[in-house]
Structures are given as structure tokens and as C-alpha cells.
Design an enzyme around this catalytic site. Sequence first.
Site, PDB file in Angstrom:
ATOM      1  NE  ARG A 263      79.282  16.304  77.658  1.00  0.00           N
ATOM      2  CZ  ARG A 263      79.571  15.098  78.149  1.00  0.00           C
ATOM      3  NH1 ARG A 263      79.220  14.019  77.480  1.00  0.00           N
ATOM      4  NH2 ARG A 263      80.227  14.974  79.293  1.00  0.00           N
TER       5      ARG A 263
ATOM      6  CE1 TYR B 177      75.257  14.196  77.609  1.00  0.00           C
ATOM      7  CE2 TYR B 177      74.573  14.609  79.871  1.00  0.00           C
ATOM      8  CZ  TYR B 177      75.516  14.148  78.961  1.00  0.00           C
ATOM      9  OH  TYR B 177      76.702  13.635  79.411  1.00  0.00           O
TER      10      TYR B 177
ATOM     11  CG  PHE C 102      78.361  20.688  82.300  1.00  0.00           C
ATOM     12  CD1 PHE C 102      78.179  21.985  82.742  1.00  0.00           C
ATOM     13  CD2 PHE C 102      77.241  19.867  82.162  1.00  0.00           C
ATOM     14  CE1 PHE C 102      76.914  22.464  83.053  1.00  0.00           C
ATOM     15  CE2 PHE C 102      75.975  20.329  82.466  1.00  0.00           C
ATOM     16  CZ  PHE C 102      75.817  21.634  82.911  1.00  0.00           C
ATOM     17  CG  ASP C 103      78.634  15.030  82.220  1.00  0.00           C
ATOM     18  OD1 ASP C 103      79.798  15.452  82.178  1.00  0.00           O
ATOM     19  OD2 ASP C 103      78.225  14.113  81.477  1.00  0.00           O
ATOM     20  CB  THR C 104      82.404  14.836  86.191  1.00  0.00           C
ATOM     21  OG1 THR C 104      82.466  13.816  85.199  1.00  0.00           O
ATOM     22  CG2 THR C 104      83.108  14.346  87.446  1.00  0.00           C
TER      23      THR C 104
END
Length: 445
Positions: free
Chosen positions: A101, A119, A211-213
Site C-alpha cells: 500500500r 487516499y 507507511f502512513d504511520t
Amino acid sequence: MRTDSSPGTDPSLGVLPAREHLPAGVGDAPVLDVVIPVYNEERDLGPCVRRLHRHLVGTFPYRFRITIADNASTDATPDVAAALAAALPEVRNARLEQKGRGRALRTVWSASDAPVLAYMDVDLSTDLNALLPLVAPLISGHSDLAIGSRLARSSRVVRGPKREFISRAYNLILRGSLQARFSDAQCGFKAIRRDVARVLLPLVEDSGWFFDTEMLVLAERAGLRIHEVPVDWVDDPDSTVHIVKTATDDLKGVWRVGRALAVGALPLDRLARPFGDDPRDRQVPGVPRGLARQLVGFCVVGALSTLVYLLLYSGFRTFTGSQVANALALLVSAVANTAANRRLTFGVRGRDRAVRHQAQGLVVFAIGLALTSGSLAALGAASADPAHSTELAVLVAANLAATVLRFLLFRAWVFPEPPAPASLPVPGAPDASRPTYDHELRTGR
């Protein structure tokens, strides 16, 4: 439109330019690009995209795009994505040959021409009415990133106890280990300004679920503004996420990022308030910049350093003379003091000029050594055998005098105010250091 947060525009008065709203209805580029990363979602992809498209057409006041980021699906997902792109003019299809992702988001966001990038998960568990509140602070220039939060007090969430426990436990781990202040790192409902993404994404290493963390932790540590939106969220019982593997990978990511932050390996200084107006950057007559905060930080660090110094002096004094014990204790505490003030008081991160700062700190240490050693010498001349408590009292007084001088030298010489940052490249301009969009779509990197 402009949002004037301070009167006047004369640079000689120390007033920063007002932030700019993103333009609406100008040119062909969309204002918002919503990315939907998918892997083997042939059944849910069509209804999801059509529902999102209807919502944006009916409620979103700006141009938009929906980008399907196919993560190397092996079922009919690519065919469904291609059909949606052909049927709906606002839908685009991007194919990657590697899973992940984070890899999908980095690839599509880096190539997008939209000034606001978002997203969401393909299951649309988050109520779409939160989409406009999510991106509005980014469009207005108020915030740099925005996240949906299922853990806010006003959020309304329906999910099982297992996922509830895992989510809350994970966010507690982030708060305890990485000092994260955002409430929900895992909600698949986030947005970021493109100018921020261009600088932030190259620092994010993970290409999977962490990734987003990682992006949020780095953004918060760099002082960027993260806007949180309470969301209504209903758990998807058919989710294909592997909870155990995802949790394991997330914990590995927490360890990696925590270690990098601890050793100063991340150049977060390049993210320090480069995006528009910040009141802390203003020159106000009669108000030194950052003086109050620096004084508090310096006093806290100084108090701890003094305690460490006294403990070290008492330990060294058991097997050596007072002058040697004082020099050793002051040297060790001075190195720690310089490092702590560098990071906590004056906000200098990374390894750039770290050796130079320590060398300058040792000069300041030498001045402190001269003051404290001179005080001990004067005490020795006044009394042949002074009591240990008297020695400590004299040293405390000498250190107080040295502390005032140390702060002035740190502020004016060792860690002076940096010059005004140079303007960033114009958003949308090609970056020769990054691969092209076609190359990223072919290789997935």
C-alpha cells in the site's frame, strides 16, 4: 483568495506573506486526487468507485480525480479498473507490478498534479461525508496533513472487540514509544498537500501498511500541522488484512523509526516550517524569537545537567582531588548538556554540524571550568580543609553564574537563529532526482 493572518506585507517589518488558498476552477488539473489502493478486489472495486464518484460529483465543489492503484492484482481487478476508467472521465487507473500500500501511495502521489492528495480503503468503511472536512483545511492552507480518527470522542464506530483492542493498543504503543500525539494512525482515510508530500515522502522508508504511520510520525516531529477529523466508521467483516502479520510489521517499523529518531539520523530540519506563514517566524519588535521557549528548555536541561554533575563530582571525589573531580564531572555533563540543548532547546536535529557544535560546547565548557575551578581555588585559599557541603555550595553558585553565560553563548554563538529559508521549488515542476511516472508504474519503485 488570501487569508491575511497578519497586517501588512512589507518584508522590512518582519511580516511573512499571507498563505494562499488553492485556486478553484482554474486550469484543467484537479484540486483533489483520491487514491484507492487495491489488491484482488474485483468484487468490491466497481461499487466502491461508483459510489465515491457519485458522492464527489454531488457534493465536492472543486475538480477531482479518482485514481485506482492496483497493487499487482492476480484476479480480474485490472479489467474492472480499466472499465471504470473508460466509463468515468474523472477515474484513472494505475498498475503496479509489486504489492504494498505504501508503495502504491508513494508512486501515485509523487506523480499526481493535484495540489491535495488523499487516499481511502476500497471498502469505504469511513462515511464519505467526512471527505470534505478532511481536505478543506488543506485547501485553505491551514494544515499540512489531515487524518480521519475513529478514536476521537465524537466518532461513531461499529467494530468487533478484537479490532478495537488492537487499534487502541497500537496507538498507545505509538504514544509511549514515539511520543505521537495524533489519535489514530491506522484509519484508511488521510490526505496531504502535494508540496508537503514532495518533501516528506522521500524520508518515508516503509512500502507497506506502516507507511502512513511513519509519515505521520515524521511530519509531527518536524512540526507540521496535522488536522484530525472525527469519522463514522463501520468495520468490514470481509477485510483481507492479515492482522498478525500487519501488527508484526508495524512493531518492526516502530522500532526502526524510534531508533532513527533517537540517533538523529533523519534530516527533519528540512521540513521545519517551510510551508507558508508561521507566527513563530515573525519578527516582533521587543520580542526575541523563541526566547521564552528556549529559556524554559535551557533551564530544564540545566537543572538535570547540574544534578548529573553533582552526582558525578561526588563519585569522582571519592578517589581523586577536588580539581580533577570537578574537571571530569564538568566534562561529562557538558557533552550531555550540549547534545540535549542542541536537540531540545534550540531544535537542531540531524548530524549536520554536530561535531562543530560539540567543539563550540567544549569552549563554553572551558569557560565554566575556569569559573568553577577559580571558585574552588579561592575556597582553598580561604580554608585549608573546607567541608564537603561547603565545596558543593560554592560549586552551585559558580555554576549558576556559568549557566547564564552559557545560555548567552549558546544562543548567540553555538546555535544562532538560522537565516530565512530559501523558497521551495514550484509545485508541479519536474524533479530530475526522482524516477518518472512511467518508470514507477512499470517497476513499482
